[in-house]
Motif scaffolding. Sequence first.
Motif, PDB file in Angstrom:
ATOM      1  N   ASN A   1       0.803  -1.228   0.000  1.00 10.32           N
ATOM      2  CA  ASN A   1       0.000   0.000   0.000  1.00 10.32           C
ATOM      3  C   ASN A   1       0.834   1.274   0.000  1.00 10.32           C
ATOM      4  O   ASN A   1       0.553   2.217  -0.745  1.00 10.32           O
ATOM      5  N   ASN A   2       1.837   1.319   0.875  1.00  8.56           N
ATOM      6  CA  ASN A   2       2.755   2.466   0.929  1.00  8.56           C
ATOM      7  C   ASN A   2       2.047   3.814   1.084  1.00  8.56           C
ATOM      8  O   ASN A   2       2.458   4.825   0.515  1.00  8.56           O
ATOM      9  N   GLY A   3       0.951   3.804   1.845  1.00 10.67           N
ATOM     10  CA  GLY A   3       0.278   5.057   2.156  1.00 10.67           C
ATOM     11  C   GLY A   3      -0.666   5.575   1.099  1.00 10.67           C
ATOM     12  O   GLY A   3      -1.175   6.695   1.219  1.00 10.67           O
ATOM     13  N   ARG A   4      -0.909   4.796   0.032  1.00  8.87           N
ATOM     14  CA  ARG A   4      -1.822   5.256  -1.017  1.00  8.87           C
ATOM     15  C   ARG A   4      -3.275   5.018  -0.618  1.00  8.87           C
ATOM     16  O   ARG A   4      -3.592   3.995   0.021  1.00  8.87           O
ATOM     17  N   PRO A   5      -4.184   5.899  -1.012  1.00  8.42           N
ATOM     18  CA  PRO A   5      -5.613   5.602  -0.856  1.00  8.42           C
ATOM     19  C   PRO A   5      -5.959   4.342  -1.640  1.00  8.42           C
ATOM     20  O   PRO A   5      -5.332   4.044  -2.660  1.00  8.42           O
ATOM     21  N   PHE A   6      -6.977   3.614  -1.170  1.00  7.80           N
ATOM     22  CA  PHE A   6      -7.331   2.384  -1.864  1.00  7.80           C
ATOM     23  C   PHE A   6      -8.841   2.193  -1.909  1.00  7.80           C
ATOM     24  O   PHE A   6      -9.590   2.792  -1.136  1.00  7.80           O
ATOM     25  N   ILE A   7      -9.261   1.354  -2.862  1.00  7.30           N
ATOM     26  CA  ILE A   7     -10.660   0.963  -3.022  1.00  7.30           C
ATOM     27  C   ILE A   7     -10.757  -0.530  -2.759  1.00  7.30           C
ATOM     28  O   ILE A   7      -9.920  -1.304  -3.238  1.00  7.30           O
ATOM     29  N   LEU A   8     -11.732  -0.932  -1.976  1.00  6.73           N
ATOM     30  CA  LEU A   8     -12.074  -2.349  -1.853  1.00  6.73           C
ATOM     31  C   LEU A   8     -13.138  -2.657  -2.889  1.00  6.73           C
ATOM     32  O   LEU A   8     -14.101  -1.902  -3.042  1.00  6.73           O
TER      33      LEU A   8
ATOM     34  N   HIS B   1      -7.033   2.023   7.592  1.00  7.92           N
ATOM     35  CA  HIS B   1      -8.402   1.942   7.096  1.00  7.92           C
ATOM     36  C   HIS B   1      -8.934   3.319   6.720  1.00  7.92           C
ATOM     37  O   HIS B   1      -9.889   3.427   5.943  1.00  7.92           O
ATOM     38  N   ASN B   2      -8.314   4.370   7.265  1.00  7.63           N
ATOM     39  CA  ASN B   2      -8.710   5.730   6.889  1.00  7.63           C
ATOM     40  C   ASN B   2      -8.333   6.069   5.457  1.00  7.63           C
ATOM     41  O   ASN B   2      -8.730   7.116   4.935  1.00  7.63           O
ATOM     42  N   LEU B   3      -7.549   5.187   4.813  1.00  8.58           N
ATOM     43  CA  LEU B   3      -7.174   5.398   3.421  1.00  8.58           C
ATOM     44  C   LEU B   3      -8.243   4.918   2.449  1.00  8.58           C
ATOM     45  O   LEU B   3      -8.095   5.062   1.237  1.00  8.58           O
ATOM     46  N   LEU B   4      -9.322   4.341   2.969  1.00 12.12           N
ATOM     47  CA  LEU B   4     -10.361   3.803   2.094  1.00 12.12           C
ATOM     48  C   LEU B   4     -11.078   4.924   1.332  1.00 12.12           C
ATOM     49  O   LEU B   4     -11.676   5.818   1.940  1.00 12.12           O
ATOM     50  N   VAL B   5     -11.038   4.847   0.006  1.00 12.91           N
ATOM     51  CA  VAL B   5     -11.818   5.767  -0.824  1.00 12.91           C
ATOM     52  C   VAL B   5     -13.279   5.336  -0.775  1.00 12.91           C
ATOM     53  O   VAL B   5     -14.174   6.117  -0.470  1.00 12.91           O
ATOM     54  N   ALA B   6     -13.519   4.060  -1.093  1.00 12.32           N
ATOM     55  CA  ALA B   6     -14.864   3.484  -1.012  1.00 12.32           C
ATOM     56  C   ALA B   6     -14.732   1.977  -1.203  1.00 12.32           C
ATOM     57  O   ALA B   6     -13.725   1.481  -1.718  1.00 12.32           O
TER      58      ALA B   6
END
Length: 826
Positions: free
Chosen positions: A127-134, A158-163
């Motif tokens: 992940n390396n701090g990038r926002p992510f989508i599940l 988990h705060n990196l979750l876009v949606a």
Amino acid sequence: MRSNTPRTNPADAVIPRSPAYDQTNDWLVLPKNPDEHPVDVFWVYPTILNNDIQWLMDIDDLGLRQAAMETVITQASVFEGQTNIYAPAYRQTNIATLFTQGDTTLIHQTANQDVEAAFKYYLANYNNGRPFILAGHSQGSEHLVEIATRLWGTSPKHNLLVAAYTLGWSVTPGDIKKNPAIKVCKNDDQTGCFIAYNSIAPGKQSKIESLTRGKSYVVNPLTWKTDSVFASASLNQESIFFNEDGSTTSRAHFATAQVVNSALQVLAADPSIIGPTSGPYVGIYHSFDYSLFYKNIQDNVALRVKSFAKKPKARFAILSDPHYCNEKFIDEGTAFQKYLISNPKLFHESDAIMEAAVDEIIAADVDFVLIAGDMTKDGESLNHHLVAGHLNKLEKAGISTWVTTGNHDINNRDAKKYDGDSTYPVQTVTPNEFVEIYAKNGYADALDHDQESLSYVCEPVPGVKLIVIDSCIYVDILHNENPTKPVTAGRITAKTEKWIIDHIHEAKAEGAIVYGMMHHAILEHFSGQSETYADFVVQDFDNLSEKFAKAGLEIMFTGHFHATDIVTKSWSDNNGIHSLTDIETGSLASYPVPYRICTIHVDGSLDITTKKVEKIDYVKDGHSFMSAGDPTFQEYAKAYGAKGLQTLGEIVYSKQGFNAKEGKLLGNLFAESLMVHYAGDESINEEAKRHIDAAAEISEFVAQGFLALQTDLYPADNNLKSRTVFTITPNNACHKDGCKVTIKGNGLGNGDDITSVNIIGISAPIISQTNSSVTVTAEGGTLGTGDIEIKSKSKGVTKIKGAFTYTDCKSVRAFSTPVISAPVVE
């Protein structure tokens, strides 16, 4: 289509080999260039296993892997072009689990554990701090939702979750009851939320009850709302269907959408394209949940990514203990000089310091500022109003300010004017007046106020909750029969304690980042502080810190002791490791005149940089401290502080029975130790060791106190870039003998795969380990401070910088019960 049920009982299923996600072959898809896009997608493919042989997918089966890859083309392709796709291979269950009467618990758990392991590995290593989508579909979405109900909100990442696009499955009120950190998307640009729906023709709800699971939340992909408003086909930009020959068929305005009875009811322009025209599955559009709304989903991904990018990576400043004093209250007479003996602060310069700090903070482009108490010299009403004026300059610059009380601020009988050899009382402030003066600096904008104290809760920026705690004792001071000075100590009443914990729980349930702020320390900042300087640590700190940590509070900002210092402590229970870090900021009225600039990252981690006020608009003995001349303001502040502390130390030690020579030596070392501790990132050089050893010849206990002040506890004090905070117990040892050392922190290993630990370059044999701790034998080494390096198969290398010190064995002393009180700077 109904499956070909395997002939064996699912409870007796053959379990294929477990995936190893540190091996690239066990990923279905990994991006060639992880930095191509700023956002990732973690994709979990739907059910593709439908045979009469296997209950669980063999991830080495090339045919099944190819079928899984087809879903990347027909469904996950909606994310291509704007995200990096990560798709693990996992041992999914056969579709026959939907129909069998056998016990499928074991095989379901196997599949779910694979997805969880893959997701954790992704967060830790890719992940390396990038926002992510599940994202997933059908069984893939089922696993994502189930994992979320167990784990969501337990990691700052988990705060990196876009949606989360968990289509072909459902999110129910029961899921959210289990874990309130799960949020359902209510509009088209909300982030950190879940989207779920199941597409059917009108009246087919009973056919998909295994997917909707009773009452469930449904997000309409044409409006991105959960209401039941009908969305016409004109809103449907383009449906894209994938043909068996690899071609696609595109249809604009193909289908309507409406939320009806926990399903997404669809009216298609040509139903024959999207399902059988006869049989039990007519009108079940499960396989087309992505295709039906393909372009709308694609555009929505872009919108949510854009919205997430606007999510504040907040910056804020912390300053503490300005001890502001207008010069009309003080002079150079004997009365004020006597006062300065126990209060060697930069009072004359305090207005210029405050002005410089405010200007520097405005230039730093922060979102808000925290002030951890002791606003004034001794609670003078005029001084409070002048401080509020400085803070309102920040407010006018669009920077919100949030204050708490200090022990000098309210009901203070030391509020005086000094004139020659005389003093005259001046107006102090009551608790209500304090609130009125600082209404614009926190109290008027608070979300909730504690009824027992001047504590309050606020939200400085969206998604960040701050619990501002009034830990001071001032209620009865004015009415005390024999008041001689303000009460330095701090306390939190039982009712306020409950109020704090309730708000921690509430903030965590909302998925917010939550911080605390109060004047008194919540943890000891050096060994024995609660014995020698008990009034600077809040009463019952051991109990309170553990309760706050286990409730979910991870960071407390403090002041009071005038030191730039950070310490952390962890507790373990059945719910894992709970860490609390006390970030203490030094006084603006004392060397090194610091303030801090902090950056909150979207994953909840916090970077800290400490600044020093270098120049002030003040002239001393004809010398302007706006210039870089000799002395600089920092040099002047250091010399002033050292001289004042040495004088205080000599006086106190002489009163305690030491002779003049001993008092001078101890007073000098007292000043030296405090100045080192005030600056932070303490280290003991050879000269300091000689001084401490000389002091030990006079008083072992006093020497122990000096040693404690000059020994830095983990982590770093001034500049900290931290994703994970660890605790090391103990963090120092005799360089000849060594000792047993326990290192605690999340992400060290998986419980049994830590292969080596090095302490300052020397191998430390492992005694025991869990997934969050490892105990080793530090076998001794070279004098000095260095890093701890931990290697594990699952987590790689974890390096904890400056975490351990090998000391001169004479300097390792057990702290004993105090027999001589330490000098106190009030």
